[in-house]
Design a protein around this motif. Structure first.
Motif, PDB file in Angstrom:
ATOM      1  N   VAL A   7       1.191  -1.393  -0.238  1.00 53.77           N
ATOM      2  CA  VAL A   7       0.299  -0.322  -0.086  1.00 53.77           C
ATOM      3  C   VAL A   7       0.915   1.246   0.334  1.00 53.77           C
ATOM      4  O   VAL A   7       2.096   0.940   0.728  1.00 53.77           O
ATOM      5  N   LEU A   8       0.636   2.002  -1.151  1.00 56.47           N
ATOM      6  CA  LEU A   8       1.783   3.486  -1.208  1.00 56.47           C
ATOM      7  C   LEU A   8       0.643   4.263  -0.950  1.00 56.47           C
ATOM      8  O   LEU A   8      -0.364   4.666  -1.055  1.00 56.47           O
ATOM      9  N   GLU A   9       0.706   5.364   0.087  1.00 56.46           N
ATOM     10  CA  GLU A   9       0.424   6.304   0.719  1.00 56.46           C
ATOM     11  C   GLU A   9       0.691   8.050   0.065  1.00 56.46           C
ATOM     12  O   GLU A   9       2.444   8.045  -0.062  1.00 56.46           O
ATOM     13  N   THR A  10      -0.180   8.126  -0.456  1.00 62.28           N
ATOM     14  CA  THR A  10       0.266  10.293  -0.154  1.00 62.28           C
ATOM     15  C   THR A  10      -0.669  11.851   0.336  1.00 62.28           C
ATOM     16  O   THR A  10      -1.501  10.484   1.322  1.00 62.28           O
ATOM     17  N   GLU A  11       0.344  12.692  -0.015  1.00 61.97           N
ATOM     18  CA  GLU A  11      -1.288  13.574   1.489  1.00 61.97           C
ATOM     19  C   GLU A  11      -2.644  13.078   0.618  1.00 61.97           C
ATOM     20  O   GLU A  11      -3.151  12.934   2.269  1.00 61.97           O
ATOM     21  N   ARG A  12      -2.931  12.891  -0.100  1.00 62.19           N
ATOM     22  CA  ARG A  12      -4.427  12.973  -0.071  1.00 62.19           C
ATOM     23  C   ARG A  12      -5.256  11.660  -1.220  1.00 62.19           C
ATOM     24  O   ARG A  12      -5.544  10.843  -0.938  1.00 62.19           O
ATOM     25  N   LEU A  13      -3.691  10.270  -0.997  1.00 60.74           N
ATOM     26  CA  LEU A  13      -4.212   9.101  -1.270  1.00 60.74           C
ATOM     27  C   LEU A  13      -4.104   8.046  -1.508  1.00 60.74           C
ATOM     28  O   LEU A  13      -2.656   8.335  -0.097  1.00 60.74           O
ATOM     29  N   ILE A  14      -4.133   6.402  -1.062  1.00 61.02           N
ATOM     30  CA  ILE A  14      -4.388   5.416  -0.763  1.00 61.02           C
ATOM     31  C   ILE A  14      -3.952   4.955  -1.956  1.00 61.02           C
ATOM     32  O   ILE A  14      -4.503   5.005  -3.147  1.00 61.02           O
ATOM     33  N   LEU A  15      -2.673   3.867  -2.605  1.00 58.76           N
ATOM     34  CA  LEU A  15      -3.087   3.236  -3.786  1.00 58.76           C
ATOM     35  C   LEU A  15      -2.846   2.129  -3.210  1.00 58.76           C
ATOM     36  O   LEU A  15      -1.703   1.348  -2.369  1.00 58.76           O
ATOM     37  N   ARG A  16      -3.514   1.403  -3.439  1.00 55.86           N
ATOM     38  CA  ARG A  16      -3.823  -0.576  -2.965  1.00 55.86           C
ATOM     39  C   ARG A  16      -4.070  -1.426  -4.130  1.00 55.86           C
ATOM     40  O   ARG A  16      -4.354  -0.834  -5.135  1.00 55.86           O
ATOM     41  N   GLU A  17      -3.712  -2.260  -3.558  1.00 58.89           N
ATOM     42  CA  GLU A  17      -4.262  -3.011  -4.424  1.00 58.89           C
ATOM     43  C   GLU A  17      -5.884  -3.420  -5.256  1.00 58.89           C
ATOM     44  O   GLU A  17      -6.826  -3.567  -4.139  1.00 58.89           O
TER      45      GLU A  17
END
Length: 190
Positions: A7-17
């Motif tokens: 899981v990758l995280e940015t200020e506003r986002l979660i990137l997930r499978e």
């Protein structure tokens, strides 16, 4: 299903499978002509189209030729786009990057936020030397996005892909590890 992507995280986002329960979300934006017109896809019509796309995400992960994250807003969790790698060459330490975003979220910097995080993961965790972006000449928004984030246009690949019943020219953009490191050095120096 086991989460096989970090899981990758940015200020506003979660990137997930992306999983099968996300199919309705994918269908909602991949059924729009304006979203898919530069992707070599025809607009999705059924939930099966979305499930097939999710199946492709899983197959490229399984065969180690790529990985695709679903883009979600932190406060919602609903998939509003995707970003990731395809056509990975382990031997040559390179891959292509691809991305799309629901048109309801265009113009907010979200695609760029996801792109930056995925590129960083590619160089730092996957040890890529080169990341490529292949973009149709008519797709000005994607060209501006990758250029803004340090990709360099190398040239035009004529009739490079046959998708949706036609041959497409594609611009080849790239970022190499030295470009990435220089960008990060400039950011850190302010």
């Amino acid at each position: 299903m086991i989460n096989r992507l970090p899981v990758l995280e940015t200020e506003r986002l979660i990137l997930r499978e992306v999983v099968e329960s996300d199919a309705k979300d994918l269908l909602s934006y991949l059924s729009k002509e304006e979203v898919v017109k530069h992707m070599g896809l025809t607009p999705f019509k059924t939930i099966d189209d979305a499930l097939e796309e999710i199946g492709w995400y899983h197959s490229i992960l399984e065969n180690k030729s790529g990985m695709r994250w679903g883009i979600t807003l932190k406060e919602e969790g609903k998939v509003i786009g995707s970003c990731g790698f395809l056509n990975r060459s382990h031997k040559h330490y390179r891959a292509e990057i691809g991305f799309e975003l629901s048109n309801n979220h265009w113009g907010k910097g979200l695609a760029g936020e996801a792109l930056v995080q995925v590129v960083q993961y590619g160089f730092e965790q996957l040890e890529f030397e080169r990341i490529e972006a292949l973009i149709e000449p008519a797709n000005l928004a994607s060209q501006k996005l990758v250029e803004k984030h340090g990709f360099i246009r190398e040239g035009l690949l004529r009739n490079y892909e046959f998708t949706a019943g036609k041959f497409d020219d594609l611009y080849m953009y790239s970022m190499i590890k030295a470009d990435f490191l220089n960008l990060h050095r400039k950011v850190e120096e302010g």
